[in-house]
Scaffold this motif. Structure first.
Motif, short mmCIF file in Angstrom:
data_model
loop_
_atom_site.label_atom_id
_atom_site.label_comp_id
_atom_site.label_asym_id
_atom_site.label_seq_id
_atom_site.Cartn_x
_atom_site.Cartn_y
_atom_site.Cartn_z
N PRO A 193 -1.26 6.67 6.69
CA PRO A 193 -1.06 7.36 5.41
C PRO A 193 -0.28 8.46 5.42
O PRO A 193 0.20 9.17 6.47
CB PRO A 193 -2.60 7.76 5.24
CG PRO A 193 -3.41 6.92 6.34
CD PRO A 193 -2.60 6.64 7.00
N PHE A 194 0.52 8.57 4.38
CA PHE A 194 1.35 9.57 4.40
C PHE A 194 1.50 10.58 2.99
O PHE A 194 0.99 9.88 1.98
CB PHE A 194 2.77 9.20 4.44
CG PHE A 194 3.32 8.09 3.27
CD1 PHE A 194 3.66 8.81 2.18
CD2 PHE A 194 2.90 6.83 3.35
CE1 PHE A 194 4.17 8.12 0.89
CE2 PHE A 194 3.43 6.05 2.10
CZ PHE A 194 3.80 6.51 1.07
N PHE A 231 0.69 -1.05 0.08
CA PHE A 231 -0.09 -0.08 -0.04
C PHE A 231 0.87 1.32 0.01
O PHE A 231 0.26 2.42 -0.17
CB PHE A 231 -1.04 0.08 0.92
CG PHE A 231 -1.90 -1.27 1.21
CD1 PHE A 231 -3.04 -0.73 0.39
CD2 PHE A 231 -1.99 -2.04 1.86
CE1 PHE A 231 -4.04 -1.87 0.44
CE2 PHE A 231 -2.97 -3.19 2.06
CZ PHE A 231 -3.93 -2.91 0.99
N GLU A 232 2.18 1.02 0.31
CA GLU A 232 3.02 2.40 0.27
C GLU A 232 3.35 2.89 -1.22
O GLU A 232 3.56 4.14 -1.44
CB GLU A 232 4.55 1.95 0.90
CG GLU A 232 4.26 1.55 2.17
CD GLU A 232 5.61 0.84 2.85
OE1 GLU A 232 5.60 0.22 3.84
OE2 GLU A 232 6.62 0.59 1.89
N VAL A 233 3.17 1.90 -2.04
CA VAL A 233 3.36 2.31 -3.52
C VAL A 233 2.37 3.19 -3.87
O VAL A 233 1.17 2.89 -4.09
CB VAL A 233 3.45 1.08 -4.21
CG1 VAL A 233 4.00 1.41 -5.88
CG2 VAL A 233 4.28 -0.01 -4.03
N PHE A 253 1.88 3.58 4.79
CA PHE A 253 2.73 2.76 5.39
C PHE A 253 1.80 1.71 6.42
O PHE A 253 1.05 2.16 6.97
CB PHE A 253 3.94 3.40 6.59
CG PHE A 253 4.79 4.34 5.69
CD1 PHE A 253 5.76 3.45 4.96
CD2 PHE A 253 5.03 5.69 5.89
CE1 PHE A 253 6.96 4.30 4.47
CE2 PHE A 253 5.83 6.19 5.30
CZ PHE A 253 6.70 5.47 4.40
N SER A 254 2.29 0.27 5.98
CA SER A 254 1.16 -0.38 6.65
C SER A 254 2.15 -1.71 7.10
O SER A 254 3.19 -1.86 6.62
CB SER A 254 0.18 -1.21 5.71
OG SER A 254 0.92 -1.68 4.66
N ARG A 281 9.52 2.57 9.52
CA ARG A 281 9.84 3.02 8.09
C ARG A 281 9.63 4.38 8.00
O ARG A 281 10.05 5.30 7.43
CB ARG A 281 9.15 2.24 7.21
CG ARG A 281 9.52 0.77 7.03
CD ARG A 281 8.76 -0.16 6.28
NE ARG A 281 8.46 -0.12 5.02
CZ ARG A 281 9.27 -0.12 4.07
NH1 ARG A 281 10.41 -0.73 4.56
NH2 ARG A 281 9.04 0.17 2.78
N ALA A 282 8.32 5.06 8.57
CA ALA A 282 7.81 6.33 8.53
C ALA A 282 8.76 7.14 9.43
O ALA A 282 9.41 8.30 8.83
CB ALA A 282 6.58 6.63 9.16
#
Length: 229
Positions: A107-108, A16-18, A58-59, A66-67
């Protein structure tokens, strides 16, 4: 799910980051002179890159880690490589925003400012193929020295050998980032936390430098193989 494969510094975006899209582009700086009677003269002053912006989520179990890794790079003002498809830039994270919902779902939105590249699209047309290759190899040599790979000038016959070394350093640095980050997250002592965070930053810098070095070597090899280079 998007097919865009994106890497920013030490983070390879996944699942989901992509992002579904990446906003980029730029403008031409113009000096416009208006004359009596409706005449106009326009002077092109040079290209200016727009910021690169994308968003995702980010999940997973390491979403927060990672964030925070990218937010640390923002705080440090680190120059990071960013790449997807055939695009490659050196950037500084200008703005990063998180919508914290759960520790495993963040979410970012990230905005990066491009660091000018003398052999990038703005000037590449002014250089011969040989000059572009020489400039790329000079940048790769500088990055090799900064990451501790080599201090010797990289010549065309040594591109593959140096790329293999850089790939090895990239893998090792990635492992160090993960190990140092795990130590930071497990640390219960404030002083130890500061030390391990510095180690994360150091290994991240090596990771970013080796990735950028590979990018310049790849472009040099491509230009050498191109007709008329």
């Amino acid at each position: 799910m998007s097919s865009i494969k994106l890497i920013l510094g030490p983070v390879a975006f996944q699942d989901f980051e992509v992002p579904s899209k990446i906003q980029m582009g730029g403008r031409q700086i113009l000096s416009v002179h208006e004359f009596i009677g409706g005449g106009r003269a326009v002077d092109a002053m040079g290209a200016q890159d727009a910021e690169i912006t994308f968003s995702g989520v980010f999940s997973g179990a390491n979403a927060y880690a990672r964030a925070l890794l990218l937010d640390t790079a923002r705080v440090d003002g680190s120059v990071l490589p960013i790449g997807w498809d055939n695009y490659f830039f050196r950037v500084v994270i200008h703005d990063i925003q998180f919508d914290y919902q759960k520790s495993w779902w963040l979410p970012f939105k990230i905005t990066c400012t491009i660091v000018p590249d003398p052999v990038g699209s703005g000037t590449i047309n002014l250089l011969s193929g040989v000059d572009v290759v020489a400039a790329d190899l000079a940048y790769a040599t500088t990055l090799a020295a900064q990451t501790g790979i080599s201090g010797q000038l990289i010549s065309p016959p040594l591109i593959l050998a140096n790329k293999n070394v850089a790939n090895s350093v990239l893998v090792d640095a990635g492992g160090q980032v993960a190990s140092n980050w795990s130590a930071f997250m497990d640390s219960k002592d404030r002083t130890a936390s500061v030390v391990t965070l510095d180690q994360v930053a150091e290994s991240s810098a090596i990771l970013a430098g080796s990735a950028a070095m590979i990018g310049y070597l790849n472009r040099a090899a491509k230009n050498i193989a191109a007709p008329g280079a």
